[in-house]
Design an enzyme around this catalytic site. Structure first.
Site, PDB file in Angstrom:
ATOM      1  N   ARG A 111      -5.178   3.890  -1.035  1.00  7.66           N
ATOM      2  CA  ARG A 111      -4.057   2.937  -0.206  1.00  7.66           C
ATOM      3  C   ARG A 111      -3.049   3.782  -0.160  1.00  7.66           C
ATOM      4  NH1 ARG A 111      -6.042  -0.056  -4.855  1.00  7.66           N
ATOM      5  NH2 ARG A 111      -7.281  -2.051  -4.098  1.00  7.66           N
ATOM      6  N   LYS A 133      -3.729  -1.885  -7.350  1.00 15.91           N
ATOM      7  CA  LYS A 133      -3.384  -3.146  -7.572  1.00 15.91           C
ATOM      8  C   LYS A 133      -3.242  -3.696  -8.987  1.00 15.91           C
ATOM      9  CE  LYS A 133      -3.992  -4.682  -2.888  1.00 15.91           C
ATOM     10  NZ  LYS A 133      -4.930  -5.610  -2.084  1.00 15.91           N
ATOM     11  N   TYR A 139     -18.266  -4.240   3.224  1.00 17.63           N
ATOM     12  CA  TYR A 139     -18.768  -2.953   3.616  1.00 17.63           C
ATOM     13  C   TYR A 139     -20.178  -2.719   4.150  1.00 17.63           C
ATOM     14  CZ  TYR A 139     -14.094  -1.537   2.977  1.00 17.63           C
ATOM     15  OH  TYR A 139     -12.625  -1.423   2.576  1.00 17.63           O
ATOM     16  N   HIS A 188      -5.022   2.079   6.396  1.00 20.52           N
ATOM     17  CA  HIS A 188      -6.068   1.451   5.690  1.00 20.52           C
ATOM     18  C   HIS A 188      -7.291   1.745   6.335  1.00 20.52           C
ATOM     19  CE1 HIS A 188      -6.343  -0.935   2.087  1.00 20.52           C
ATOM     20  NE2 HIS A 188      -6.980  -1.905   2.564  1.00 20.52           N
ATOM     21  N   ARG A 212      -9.001   4.511   4.745  1.00 17.93           N
ATOM     22  CA  ARG A 212      -9.661   3.861   3.520  1.00 17.93           C
ATOM     23  C   ARG A 212     -10.895   3.031   3.920  1.00 17.93           C
ATOM     24  NH1 ARG A 212      -8.676   1.797  -1.823  1.00 17.93           N
ATOM     25  NH2 ARG A 212      -9.020  -0.281  -2.350  1.00 17.93           N
ATOM     26  N   HIS A 238     -11.637  -1.862  -6.526  1.00 19.92           N
ATOM     27  CA  HIS A 238     -11.882  -3.379  -6.454  1.00 19.92           C
ATOM     28  C   HIS A 238     -12.278  -4.002  -7.703  1.00 19.92           C
ATOM     29  CE1 HIS A 238     -12.914  -2.950  -1.927  1.00 19.92           C
ATOM     30  NE2 HIS A 238     -11.618  -2.909  -2.316  1.00 19.92           N
TER      31      HIS A 238
END
Length: 311
Positions: free
Chosen positions: A154, A185, A289, A254, A257, A280
């Site tokens: 990120r 995150k 994806y 992004h 990414r 994630h």
């Protein structure tokens, strides 16, 4: 902001370690709830489900928020009342079961493999023919592309990287292990492998970094004034580089990414590995994806299968 709302904002900042941008979004949602309740003449601590539905309808009608923004506001409000319940300040959560209108889920935009490789291999000498190439900026920007596309970082994780690990470091690159450690995150730390091309770009940049960086600057990526490079600067330099490289679409951090995840999945088919590499928390976030991968397979089918060819 009412005292309970301000305390809840402090709670999510400390306990959930929300990013500054997320805290701004939470504060905005809480202020809107407070204002809507005041306009409707209802008290927040005695709010009932039917009143909550009216506030949500008013939010949708008067402020005209889209489905995604509505869902975000309702999520913040549900979290607030969940916390108020735990603090024994309310008896029920009036926003439980209240859902925003469904929004279409657009697929993440990813570059084709050839385009991503073309951007990664691009030499910045063609960006501006009227200005001499600064090899330091060229090495830095190439390093940015390699880390975004080669590691799936990120932009916030990239900005947080330090040249060397230290007590206050959010992230760093272990050159000996060819591994980047980043703070993702929710304050979750993870390590990702750094490929040979990214390592070469890093070594080139580190050999020149000292010519730009201030003596007391720990950041891996620095600007022309020697201070840590920000996300806005990275977006701007990547946009210019992509345009000069002849990319068919606007390229942002992004997107690289997304390209990293899509291309790894196309080659390996290992969804769990992609989840780990991206950091994630839930596999459902990574599953989007698989839809990109199916589109790739569908194009191959349409181009190659005899039954798919149009007469």
């Amino acid at each position: 902001m009412a005292a309970q709302l301000s305390t809840y904002l402090d709670h999510v900042r400390v306990q959930r370690r929300l990013a500054p941008r997320s805290l701004v979004i939470y504060a905005d949602a809480l202020l809107r709830l407070q204002n809507l309740a005041a306009q409707s003449g209802v008290a927040l601590l005695t709010l009932r489900p039917h009143q909550a539905r009216r506030l949500a309808a008013k939010l949708h009608a008067d402020i005209e928020l889209g489905p995604r923004s509505m869902a975000l506001h309702l999520s913040v409000w549900r979290g607030l009342y969940r916390w108020l319940g735990a603090e024994r300040l309310v008896e029920l959560n009036p926003f439980d079961g209240l859902r925003a209108p469904k929004a279409a889920k657009p697929l993440p935009k990813a570059l084709a493999v050839d385009d991503a490789v073309q951007l990664a291999n691009f030499s910045g000498s063609a960006i501006d023919a009227d200005r001499p190439l600064d090899e330091r900026i060229e090495a830095r920007d190439r390093c940015v592309v390699e880390l975004l596309y080669g590691c799936g970082l990120r932009v916030s994780e990239l900005v947080g990287l330090d040249a060397q690990a230290g007590p206050a470091s959010q992230g760093w690159v272990d050159m000996a292990a060819a591994e980047a450690t980043v703070l993702g995150k929710g304050g979750k730390r993870r390590s990702v492998p750094v490929g040979a091309a990214a390592m070469a770009a890093l070594q080139q940049w580190l050999s020149l970094r000292g010519q730009l960086a201030r003596a007391d600057e720990s950041a891996l990526l620095v600007g022309q004034r020697g201070a840590r490079l920000g996300a806005v600067q990275i977006r701007a330099s990547l946009k210019a580089r992509a345009l000069a490289a002849g990319m068919p679409a606007h390229v942002h951090p992004h997107m690289l990414r997304h390209s990293f995840a899509s291309h790894i999945l196309q080659s390996s088919g290992d969804l769990r590995a992609v989840q780990e590499l991206l950091g994630h928390a839930h596999i459902t976030t990574t599953q989007i994806y698989t839809q990109l991968d199916f589109q790739h397979l569908a194009k191959i089918y349409d181009a190659a299968h005899p039954r798919a060819k149009k007469k």
